[in-house]
Design a protein around this motif. Structure first.
Motif, PDB file in Angstrom:
ATOM      1  N   UNK A  55       0.835  -1.196   0.000  1.00 26.05           N
ATOM      2  CA  UNK A  55       0.000   0.000   0.000  1.00 26.05           C
ATOM      3  C   UNK A  55       0.874   1.252   0.000  1.00 26.05           C
ATOM      4  N   UNK A  56       0.588   2.227  -0.845  1.00 22.39           N
ATOM      5  CA  UNK A  56       1.278   3.515  -0.729  1.00 22.39           C
ATOM      6  C   UNK A  56       0.968   4.145   0.625  1.00 22.39           C
ATOM      7  N   UNK A  57       1.819   5.019   1.064  1.00 23.80           N
ATOM      8  CA  UNK A  57       1.607   5.677   2.355  1.00 23.80           C
ATOM      9  C   UNK A  57       0.312   6.478   2.335  1.00 23.80           C
ATOM     10  N   UNK A  58      -0.369   6.477   3.473  1.00 26.98           N
ATOM     11  CA  UNK A  58      -1.582   7.269   3.620  1.00 26.98           C
ATOM     12  C   UNK A  58      -1.204   8.740   3.739  1.00 26.98           C
ATOM     13  N   UNK A  59      -1.742   9.606   2.891  1.00 23.79           N
ATOM     14  CA  UNK A  59      -1.422  11.032   3.014  1.00 23.79           C
ATOM     15  C   UNK A  59      -2.051  11.623   4.273  1.00 23.79           C
ATOM     16  N   UNK A  60      -1.237  12.292   5.081  1.00 25.67           N
ATOM     17  CA  UNK A  60      -1.765  12.868   6.309  1.00 25.67           C
ATOM     18  C   UNK A  60      -2.211  11.779   7.257  1.00 25.67           C
ATOM     19  N   UNK A  61      -3.494  11.760   7.599  1.00 28.62           N
ATOM     20  CA  UNK A  61      -4.044  10.742   8.489  1.00 28.62           C
ATOM     21  C   UNK A  61      -5.459  10.408   8.027  1.00 28.62           C
ATOM     22  N   UNK A  62      -5.979   9.304   8.523  1.00 32.36           N
ATOM     23  CA  UNK A  62      -7.328   8.871   8.144  1.00 32.36           C
ATOM     24  C   UNK A  62      -8.365   9.688   8.917  1.00 32.36           C
ATOM     25  N   UNK A  63      -9.246  10.403   8.231  1.00 31.83           N
ATOM     26  CA  UNK A  63     -10.295  11.153   8.925  1.00 31.83           C
ATOM     27  C   UNK A  63     -11.154  10.231   9.779  1.00 31.83           C
ATOM     28  N   UNK A  64     -11.580  10.719  10.914  1.00 30.83           N
ATOM     29  CA  UNK A  64     -12.392   9.936  11.838  1.00 30.83           C
ATOM     30  C   UNK A  64     -13.855  10.374  11.766  1.00 30.83           C
ATOM     31  N   UNK A  65     -14.759   9.397  11.907  1.00 28.12           N
ATOM     32  CA  UNK A  65     -16.195   9.674  11.958  1.00 28.12           C
ATOM     33  C   UNK A  65     -16.681  10.447  10.732  1.00 28.12           C
ATOM     34  N   UNK A  66     -16.107  10.109   9.578  1.00 24.41           N
ATOM     35  CA  UNK A  66     -16.461  10.802   8.352  1.00 24.41           C
ATOM     36  C   UNK A  66     -16.718   9.770   7.259  1.00 24.41           C
ATOM     37  N   UNK A  67     -17.798   9.963   6.507  1.00 21.19           N
ATOM     38  CA  UNK A  67     -18.122   9.037   5.430  1.00 21.19           C
ATOM     39  C   UNK A  67     -17.077   9.104   4.329  1.00 21.19           C
ATOM     40  N   UNK A  68     -17.016   8.064   3.523  1.00 22.70           N
ATOM     41  CA  UNK A  68     -16.113   8.065   2.381  1.00 22.70           C
ATOM     42  C   UNK A  68     -14.948   7.114   2.558  1.00 22.70           C
ATOM     43  N   UNK A  69     -14.486   6.582   1.439  1.00 26.89           N
ATOM     44  CA  UNK A  69     -13.352   5.660   1.459  1.00 26.89           C
ATOM     45  C   UNK A  69     -12.068   6.457   1.245  1.00 26.89           C
ATOM     46  N   UNK A  70     -11.676   7.207   2.270  1.00 24.79           N
ATOM     47  CA  UNK A  70     -10.543   8.117   2.121  1.00 24.79           C
ATOM     48  C   UNK A  70      -9.222   7.380   1.969  1.00 24.79           C
ATOM     49  N   UNK A  71      -9.164   6.098   2.321  1.00 22.36           N
ATOM     50  CA  UNK A  71      -7.933   5.336   2.120  1.00 22.36           C
ATOM     51  C   UNK A  71      -7.593   5.205   0.636  1.00 22.36           C
TER      52      UNK A  71
END
Length: 283
Positions: A55-71
Protein backbone atom coordinates in the motif's frame (compact mmCIF):
# COMPACT_ATOMS: atom_id res chain seq x y z
CA UNK A 1 -3.71 2.69 -24.67
CA UNK A 2 -2.21 -0.18 -22.66
CA UNK A 3 -4.63 -1.98 -20.38
CA UNK A 4 -3.66 -1.61 -16.73
CA UNK A 5 -6.31 -2.55 -14.17
CA UNK A 6 -5.75 -1.52 -10.55
CA UNK A 7 -7.49 -2.37 -7.29
CA UNK A 8 -6.72 -1.68 -3.64
CA UNK A 9 -7.16 -3.93 -0.61
CA UNK A 10 -6.60 -3.13 3.05
CA UNK A 11 -7.77 -4.60 6.33
CA UNK A 12 -9.87 -7.76 6.63
CA UNK A 13 -13.18 -6.86 4.96
CA UNK A 14 -12.30 -8.20 1.51
CA UNK A 15 -8.94 -9.91 1.02
CA UNK A 16 -7.80 -12.52 -1.51
CA UNK A 17 -11.24 -13.98 -2.41
CA UNK A 18 -12.48 -10.58 -3.60
CA UNK A 19 -9.24 -9.67 -5.35
CA UNK A 20 -9.03 -13.03 -7.14
CA UNK A 21 -12.70 -12.88 -8.10
CA UNK A 22 -12.26 -9.39 -9.56
CA UNK A 23 -9.23 -10.59 -11.52
CA UNK A 24 -11.28 -13.43 -13.03
CA UNK A 25 -14.16 -11.10 -13.95
CA UNK A 26 -11.69 -8.72 -15.60
CA UNK A 27 -9.97 -11.58 -17.44
CA UNK A 28 -13.32 -12.81 -18.78
CA UNK A 29 -14.30 -9.35 -20.07
CA UNK A 30 -11.15 -7.85 -21.56
CA UNK A 31 -9.16 -8.41 -24.72
CA UNK A 32 -5.57 -9.32 -23.81
CA UNK A 33 -2.91 -8.34 -23.18
CA UNK A 34 -3.68 -6.68 -19.88
CA UNK A 35 -2.06 -6.26 -16.49
CA UNK A 36 -3.87 -6.62 -13.16
CA UNK A 37 -2.31 -4.85 -10.16
CA UNK A 38 -3.33 -4.83 -6.50
CA UNK A 39 -2.00 -2.48 -3.84
CA UNK A 40 -2.45 -4.34 -0.57
CA UNK A 41 -1.31 -4.83 3.02
CA UNK A 42 -1.69 -8.64 2.80
CA UNK A 43 -0.76 -10.75 -0.24
CA UNK A 44 -1.77 -14.12 1.20
CA UNK A 45 -3.81 -16.26 -1.17
CA UNK A 46 -3.53 -14.08 -4.27
CA UNK A 47 -3.35 -15.71 -7.68
CA UNK A 48 0.14 -15.60 -9.22
CA UNK A 49 -1.20 -13.65 -12.22
CA UNK A 50 -1.85 -10.65 -9.94
CA UNK A 51 1.01 -8.15 -9.57
CA UNK A 52 1.09 -6.97 -5.96
CA UNK A 53 2.61 -3.86 -4.42
CA UNK A 54 2.58 -2.62 -0.85
CA UNK A 55 0.00 0.00 0.00
CA UNK A 56 1.28 3.51 -0.73
CA UNK A 57 1.61 5.68 2.36
CA UNK A 58 -1.58 7.27 3.62
CA UNK A 59 -1.42 11.03 3.01
CA UNK A 60 -1.77 12.87 6.31
CA UNK A 61 -4.04 10.74 8.49
CA UNK A 62 -7.33 8.87 8.14
CA UNK A 63 -10.29 11.15 8.92
CA UNK A 64 -12.39 9.94 11.84
CA UNK A 65 -16.20 9.67 11.96
CA UNK A 66 -16.46 10.80 8.35
CA UNK A 67 -18.12 9.04 5.43
CA UNK A 68 -16.11 8.07 2.38
CA UNK A 69 -13.35 5.66 1.46
CA UNK A 70 -10.54 8.12 2.12
CA UNK A 71 -7.93 5.34 2.12
CA UNK A 72 -8.32 5.31 -1.67
CA UNK A 73 -6.47 8.65 -1.64
CA UNK A 74 -3.28 6.54 -1.45
CA UNK A 75 -3.68 6.00 -5.19
CA UNK A 76 -3.45 9.73 -5.90
CA UNK A 77 0.31 9.57 -5.30
CA UNK A 78 2.70 11.03 -7.91
CA UNK A 79 4.31 7.58 -8.21
CA UNK A 80 2.44 4.28 -8.00
CA UNK A 81 4.50 1.09 -7.95
CA UNK A 82 6.08 0.69 -11.38
CA UNK A 83 3.00 1.92 -13.24
CA UNK A 84 3.07 4.71 -15.77
CA UNK A 85 0.39 6.27 -17.90
CA UNK A 86 -3.36 5.69 -17.54
CA UNK A 87 -4.81 2.92 -15.40
CA UNK A 88 -8.36 1.73 -14.80
CA UNK A 89 -9.29 1.45 -11.13
CA UNK A 90 -12.10 -0.92 -10.11
CA UNK A 91 -13.57 -1.48 -6.65
CA UNK A 92 -13.49 -5.02 -5.29
CA UNK A 93 -17.26 -5.27 -4.72
CA UNK A 94 -18.51 -4.90 -8.30
CA UNK A 95 -20.03 -7.25 -10.86
CA UNK A 96 -18.65 -7.02 -14.39
CA UNK A 97 -21.37 -7.69 -16.97
CA UNK A 98 -19.78 -6.61 -20.27
CA UNK A 99 -16.57 -5.81 -22.10
CA UNK A 100 -14.10 -3.50 -20.36
CA UNK A 101 -12.27 -2.65 -23.58
CA UNK A 102 -14.22 0.59 -24.20
CA UNK A 103 -13.06 1.95 -20.82
CA UNK A 104 -9.55 2.11 -22.32
CA UNK A 105 -10.71 3.68 -25.57
CA UNK A 106 -12.96 6.44 -24.24
CA UNK A 107 -11.60 9.99 -24.14
CA UNK A 108 -7.95 11.03 -24.12
CA UNK A 109 -5.12 9.40 -22.18
CA UNK A 110 -4.71 12.47 -19.95
CA UNK A 111 -8.38 12.50 -18.88
CA UNK A 112 -9.67 11.66 -15.42
CA UNK A 113 -12.86 9.71 -16.20
CA UNK A 114 -15.35 8.70 -13.50
CA UNK A 115 -18.87 7.31 -13.31
CA UNK A 116 -21.80 9.64 -12.81
CA UNK A 117 -23.18 9.39 -9.29
CA UNK A 118 -26.61 7.82 -9.72
CA UNK A 119 -27.85 9.02 -6.33
CA UNK A 120 -27.70 12.69 -7.39
CA UNK A 121 -27.35 12.73 -11.19
CA UNK A 122 -28.35 16.38 -11.59
CA UNK A 123 -25.49 17.43 -9.30
CA UNK A 124 -22.96 16.02 -11.78
CA UNK A 125 -20.95 14.33 -9.03
CA UNK A 126 -18.48 11.55 -9.68
CA UNK A 127 -18.58 7.96 -8.49
CA UNK A 128 -15.12 6.39 -8.17
CA UNK A 129 -16.05 2.71 -8.05
CA UNK A 130 -14.55 2.59 -11.53
CA UNK A 131 -12.41 5.40 -12.89
CA UNK A 132 -9.45 5.94 -15.20
CA UNK A 133 -6.62 8.40 -14.85
CA UNK A 134 -2.90 8.73 -15.55
CA UNK A 135 -0.57 7.99 -12.65
CA UNK A 136 -0.05 11.21 -10.69
CA UNK A 137 -2.96 13.11 -12.21
CA UNK A 138 -4.47 13.69 -8.76
CA UNK A 139 -1.17 14.28 -6.92
CA UNK A 140 -2.14 17.94 -6.25
CA UNK A 141 -5.32 16.67 -4.56
CA UNK A 142 -3.31 14.31 -2.41
CA UNK A 143 -1.16 17.20 -1.20
CA UNK A 144 -4.25 19.31 -0.53
CA UNK A 145 -5.89 16.47 1.37
CA UNK A 146 -2.74 15.68 3.38
CA UNK A 147 -2.52 19.28 4.61
CA UNK A 148 -5.77 18.88 6.61
CA UNK A 149 -7.52 15.53 6.03
CA UNK A 150 -10.31 16.10 8.53
CA UNK A 151 -11.23 19.50 7.13
CA UNK A 152 -11.38 18.10 3.61
CA UNK A 153 -13.45 15.12 4.75
CA UNK A 154 -15.83 17.33 6.71
CA UNK A 155 -16.40 19.58 3.69
CA UNK A 156 -16.82 16.91 1.01
CA UNK A 157 -17.86 13.82 3.05
CA UNK A 158 -16.97 11.47 0.20
CA UNK A 159 -13.58 11.28 -1.50
CA UNK A 160 -15.28 11.03 -4.90
CA UNK A 161 -16.95 14.41 -4.36
CA UNK A 162 -13.55 15.89 -3.53
CA UNK A 163 -12.14 14.47 -6.75
CA UNK A 164 -15.07 15.74 -8.84
CA UNK A 165 -14.76 19.29 -7.56
CA UNK A 166 -10.97 19.57 -7.45
CA UNK A 167 -9.36 17.46 -10.19
CA UNK A 168 -6.82 19.84 -11.78
CA UNK A 169 -8.33 19.65 -15.27
CA UNK A 170 -11.80 18.57 -14.24
CA UNK A 171 -13.36 15.16 -14.77
CA UNK A 172 -15.22 13.46 -17.57
CA UNK A 173 -18.00 10.91 -17.15
CA UNK A 174 -18.38 7.47 -18.66
CA UNK A 175 -21.40 7.05 -20.94
CA UNK A 176 -24.27 6.71 -18.50
CA UNK A 177 -25.29 3.20 -19.57
CA UNK A 178 -21.87 1.64 -18.91
CA UNK A 179 -21.87 1.84 -15.11
CA UNK A 180 -25.05 1.14 -13.16
CA UNK A 181 -25.79 1.33 -9.44
CA UNK A 182 -27.40 -1.95 -8.29
CA UNK A 183 -29.64 -0.55 -5.57
CA UNK A 184 -30.81 2.47 -7.59
CA UNK A 185 -30.82 1.21 -11.18
CA UNK A 186 -31.17 -2.59 -11.10
CA UNK A 187 -33.89 -3.13 -8.50
CA UNK A 188 -37.36 -2.16 -9.81
CA UNK A 189 -38.92 0.75 -8.00
CA UNK A 190 -41.48 0.10 -5.25
CA UNK A 191 -43.96 -1.57 -5.57
CA UNK A 192 -42.63 -3.29 -8.72
CA UNK A 193 -39.80 -4.75 -6.64
CA UNK A 194 -42.39 -7.20 -5.25
CA UNK A 195 -43.14 -8.52 -8.74
CA UNK A 196 -39.92 -8.30 -10.75
CA UNK A 197 -36.40 -9.46 -9.85
CA UNK A 198 -33.36 -7.19 -10.29
CA UNK A 199 -32.17 -6.96 -13.89
CA UNK A 200 -28.99 -5.96 -15.70
CA UNK A 201 -29.77 -2.66 -17.45
CA UNK A 202 -29.29 -2.54 -21.22
CA UNK A 203 -25.71 -1.80 -22.35
CA UNK A 204 -24.41 -2.05 -18.77
CA UNK A 205 -20.78 -3.15 -18.41
CA UNK A 206 -20.16 -2.78 -14.68
CA UNK A 207 -22.64 -2.90 -11.80
CA UNK A 208 -21.45 -1.11 -8.68
CA UNK A 209 -22.61 -1.69 -5.11
CA UNK A 210 -22.17 1.60 -3.29
CA UNK A 211 -23.71 1.57 0.18
CA UNK A 212 -24.54 -1.30 2.51
CA UNK A 213 -26.07 -3.62 -0.08
CA UNK A 214 -23.26 -5.74 -1.53
CA UNK A 215 -23.07 -8.54 -4.16
CA UNK A 216 -23.41 -11.48 -1.73
CA UNK A 217 -26.55 -9.92 -0.25
CA UNK A 218 -27.90 -9.12 -3.72
CA UNK A 219 -27.45 -12.76 -4.70
CA UNK A 220 -29.50 -13.78 -1.66
CA UNK A 221 -32.17 -11.12 -2.08
CA UNK A 222 -31.51 -9.12 1.07
CA UNK A 223 -30.31 -5.64 1.96
CA UNK A 224 -28.50 -6.77 5.09
CA UNK A 225 -27.56 -10.14 6.60
CA UNK A 226 -29.53 -9.11 9.68
CA UNK A 227 -32.69 -9.06 7.52
CA UNK A 228 -32.56 -12.24 5.44
CA UNK A 229 -34.73 -12.67 2.39
CA UNK A 230 -38.36 -13.58 2.99
CA UNK A 231 -41.24 -14.20 0.55
CA UNK A 232 -43.17 -11.01 -0.27
CA UNK A 233 -46.01 -11.39 2.26
CA UNK A 234 -43.64 -12.40 5.05
CA UNK A 235 -41.41 -9.44 4.22
CA UNK A 236 -44.37 -7.06 4.43
CA UNK A 237 -45.41 -8.54 7.77
CA UNK A 238 -41.88 -8.06 9.11
CA UNK A 239 -41.74 -4.51 7.71
CA UNK A 240 -44.89 -3.54 9.62
CA UNK A 241 -43.00 -4.17 12.84
CA UNK A 242 -40.38 -1.49 12.08
CA UNK A 243 -40.62 2.23 12.81
CA UNK A 244 -40.41 3.00 9.09
CA UNK A 245 -42.40 0.18 7.45
CA UNK A 246 -42.59 1.81 4.00
CA UNK A 247 -38.82 2.14 3.86
CA UNK A 248 -38.49 -1.52 4.78
CA UNK A 249 -40.99 -2.50 2.10
CA UNK A 250 -38.96 -0.57 -0.45
CA UNK A 251 -35.99 -2.72 0.54
CA UNK A 252 -37.59 -5.93 -0.67
CA UNK A 253 -35.78 -7.60 -3.56
CA UNK A 254 -35.79 -11.00 -5.14
CA UNK A 255 -32.44 -12.83 -5.31
CA UNK A 256 -30.38 -11.53 -8.22
CA UNK A 257 -29.51 -14.86 -9.84
CA UNK A 258 -27.24 -13.21 -12.41
CA UNK A 259 -25.07 -11.77 -9.60
CA UNK A 260 -24.70 -15.25 -8.08
CA UNK A 261 -23.92 -16.77 -11.48
CA UNK A 262 -21.21 -14.23 -12.35
CA UNK A 263 -19.57 -14.47 -8.93
CA UNK A 264 -19.78 -18.27 -8.85
CA UNK A 265 -18.20 -18.46 -12.32
CA UNK A 266 -15.37 -16.18 -11.16
CA UNK A 267 -14.87 -18.28 -8.02
CA UNK A 268 -14.64 -21.48 -10.06
CA UNK A 269 -12.14 -19.87 -12.44
CA UNK A 270 -10.09 -18.63 -9.47
CA UNK A 271 -10.00 -22.11 -7.95
CA UNK A 272 -8.94 -23.60 -11.29
CA UNK A 273 -6.18 -21.02 -11.76
CA UNK A 274 -4.95 -21.56 -8.20
CA UNK A 275 -4.83 -25.32 -8.73
CA UNK A 276 -3.08 -24.84 -12.05
CA UNK A 277 -0.44 -22.66 -10.40
CA UNK A 278 0.02 -25.22 -7.64
CA UNK A 279 0.41 -28.07 -10.13
CA UNK A 280 2.94 -26.08 -12.14
CA UNK A 281 4.96 -25.27 -9.01
CA UNK A 282 5.05 -28.92 -8.01
CA UNK A 283 6.03 -30.21 -11.45
Amino acid sequence: MKKQVVCINWGTKYGAPYVNRLYEMVKANITPPFRFVCFTDNRDGFLPEIDCFDLPEMPGFMPQNTLGQWAKSRLWAPELGDLDGPFLFIDLDVVITGSLDPFFEYGAEEDVVVALNAAKPLHRLGQTSIYRMPVGALAPLQALFAADPQAVADKYRFEQHFVTKNAPNGVKFWPKDWVQHFRIQCIPRFPLNFFTPPKIPKNCRVVIFAGALNPPDAALGQYLPSRPHLPPLAHIKRALGFKRPIKSMRQFLYPAKWVAEIWDKADRASAADAQGGKDQAES
